[in-house]
Design an enzyme around this catalytic site. Structure first.
Site, PDB file in Angstrom:
ATOM      1  N   PHE A 170       0.817  -1.211   0.000  1.00  0.00           N
ATOM      2  CA  PHE A 170       0.000   0.000   0.000  1.00  0.00           C
ATOM      3  C   PHE A 170       0.855   1.266   0.000  1.00  0.00           C
ATOM      4  O   PHE A 170       0.448   2.291  -0.562  1.00  0.00           O
ATOM      5  CB  PHE A 170      -0.954  -0.015   1.193  1.00  0.00           C
ATOM      6  N   HIS A 171       2.033   1.226   0.612  1.00  0.00           N
ATOM      7  CA  HIS A 171       2.941   2.371   0.494  1.00  0.00           C
ATOM      8  C   HIS A 171       3.367   2.581  -0.957  1.00  0.00           C
ATOM      9  O   HIS A 171       3.435   3.720  -1.443  1.00  0.00           O
ATOM     10  CB  HIS A 171       4.175   2.166   1.376  1.00  0.00           C
ATOM     11  N   GLU A 172       3.640   1.486  -1.635  1.00  0.00           N
ATOM     12  CA  GLU A 172       4.032   1.596  -3.040  1.00  0.00           C
ATOM     13  C   GLU A 172       2.890   2.100  -3.906  1.00  0.00           C
ATOM     14  O   GLU A 172       3.093   2.930  -4.813  1.00  0.00           O
ATOM     15  CB  GLU A 172       4.509   0.229  -3.543  1.00  0.00           C
TER      16      GLU A 172
END
Length: 504
Positions: A430-432
């Site tokens: 999700f950070h990516e």
């Protein structure tokens, strides 16, 4: 005031009068004489002497303390004290001034037992003064560098597909509610429920990703849409998983809570989708009222700190990044210098982001919704290891991870280390998504940065046990603020510029 004669030292008594010589030479009496001690129990001269010395020391200490207070109140003058203490009997030269073993306030044994509020105020004053000078110097040297095209470019008027996509995300909670309603009415089986929830959650992520990649939108618009997409996805997973667990407990014969009953409510789902939490439950602790004045003050702080964050980005970070080279190419010393120069303004932006979102915005939202549990973060700045940081700095995500990823893995007999890796894997994905999709650049820098935290967790845990808490805390600050985040900013910026150069 009557006094005691203590070896030539005149002392005031605490209660106004007693003869010290009488107390020293008083003989022990039997039980028949005083009704307190049996005949076989006597009080030795040493005991009497110890009690007398203790009483004298306590009396003199109280007198000296009172004398100090009187001196402070009278401005340090040497006249008659205005209180109940007679200055003739305080701080006599014959009375010892040193009675106990004491440490200096800044010694290693006493430094953490002291209040450092004054030093904290000094640090704030120095920080404000130094940074004010740097801001004035920057404005005098480079002028006003703030521009709006980074946030809202000429393509921002064409961002309406992203705005419509944000509005359409409400369809997916309604679809999840419909599925739960059907299973409540026993219209579909449990495997079908799981399959439908998987389809709903996957579509909820892929649809905004497709819209963002197809539209030439501004960076801020894309980040906003992806953040909202991730939040809705986490809430949908929690809604489906919690209802599944409630159904399991309600249908089991040996359920832990006999009051558990499965039901679905559109009102509770709507409140959950708006509430500042990622973990679904049918009801939440509620605050009694809305403090309108408090909300207005928090909104004012939110506007001020958001403006300050934008000022740092445009006035400091953007010029540093534009005048840099790719950190993994070229001169190593030059790359280190750029990373270190970027670390301080990046740290300020990160702290402002944390304060604006986790403290101001989530508390405003909680106040408007009367949401009672407002533990959105803990004292992560005191984290003794990287693992402590991830457990304390983002409590909504941490609670979601332990509730829907970590402990479900343990209950399925998955070992602890693979469960930790799986939790970091979900976070890395999700950070990516939140960074790579708005940039339309999939280099996996954010993904690798999050997965790099896994070995750091075990390394800092070992260092904490071996050398103490401060070592792990310093490694945490260095990896996040001095090295990690500035390096990611430079990597994504130069890869993005290279991509735009190839496209042009």
């Amino acid at each position: 005031m009557e006094t005691l004669d203590s070896g030539g030292v005149t002392m005031p008594t605490e209660n106004g009068g007693a003869d010290l010589d009488t107390l020293r030479h008083r003989k022990p009496r039997s039980d028949s004489s005083n009704g307190l001690l049996p005949d076989s129990v006597t009080v030795s001269d040493a005991d009497v002497r110890d009690r007398v010395d203790s009483a004298v020391e306590d009396t003199q200490g109280k007198a000296n303390l009172a004398g100090e207070n009187e001196i402070r109140e009278s401005g340090g003058g040497g006249g008659e004290a205005g209180g109940n203490v007679d200055v003739r009997y305080t701080y006599r030269p014959s009375v010892p001034a040193h009675r106990r073993v004491r440490e200096s306030p800044l010694s290693s044994d006493a430094i953490f037992k002291q209040s450092h509020a004054g030093l904290f105020n000094l640090c704030v004053v120095v920080l404000v003064a130094v940074n004010s000078r740097l801001i004035i110097e920057n404005l005098m040297k480079y002028g006003w560098l703030i521009r709006t095209d980074f946030w809202f470019s000429s393509t921002s008027l064409r961002d309406w597909p992203l705005f419509m996509c944000c509005l359409s995300l409400s369809i997916f909670p309604l679809a999840a509610f419909t599925v739960e309603k059907l299973v409540l009415q026993k219209c579909i089986s449990e495997p079908v429920v799981i399959f439908l929830h998987v389809i709903i959650t996957m579509t909820e992520v892929l649809y905004p990703v497709y819209v963002t990649l197809r539209c030439d939108s501004a960076f801020l618009s894309g980040v906003t849409l992806m953040l909202l997409t991730c939040i809705v996805w986490l809430k949908l997973v929690s809604y489906a998983h919690t209802n599944y667990d409630i159904r399991t407990l309600a249908n089991s014969s040996d359920k832990a809570n006999p009051e558990v009953s499965y039901y679905v409510s559109l009102k509770s789902l709507a409140y959950f989708m708006l509430a500042p939490t990622l973990c679904y439950q049918p009801s939440y602790p509620r605050s009694p009222c809305i403090r309108k004045g408090w909300v207005a003050r928090q909104f004012a702080k939110l506007i001020i700190f958001t403006g300050f964050m934008g000022f740092i980005i445009e006035q400091y970070i953007n010029p540093i990044v534009r005048n840099s080279k790719h950190p993994l190419k070229g001169d190593l010393l030059y790359g280190i210098e750029r990373v270190l120069k970027l670390s301080v303004p990046n740290l300020y932006v990160w702290l402002c982001m944390f304060y604006c979102f986790f403290h101001l915005w989530l508390n405003i939202l909680a106040e408007l919704l009367c949401f009672g549990d407002r533990e959105f973060y803990k004292d992560w700045w005191n984290a003794k290891s990287v693992g402590d940081y991830w457990r304390m700095w983002n409590m909504p995500v941490h609670k979601w991870m332990v509730r829907h990823v970590y402990f479900p893995c343990l209950r399925r007999n998955i070992p602890k280390v693979p469960a930790i890796i799986l939790a970091f894997l979900v976070s890395a994905v999700f950070h990516e998504l939140c960074i790579a999709v708005p940039c339309r650049l999939f280099k996996l820098w954010a993904f690798l940065g999050i997965m790099f935290q896994v070995p750091l967790v075990f390394i800092t845990n070992y260092l904490q046990e071996r050398f103490g808490s401060m070592v792990g805390n310093m490694i945490f600050w260095f990896t996040f603020c001095i090295f990690g985040q500035p390096m990611c900013v430079l990597l994504y910026y130069h890869d993005l510029m290279n991509r735009k150069g190839k496209m042009s």
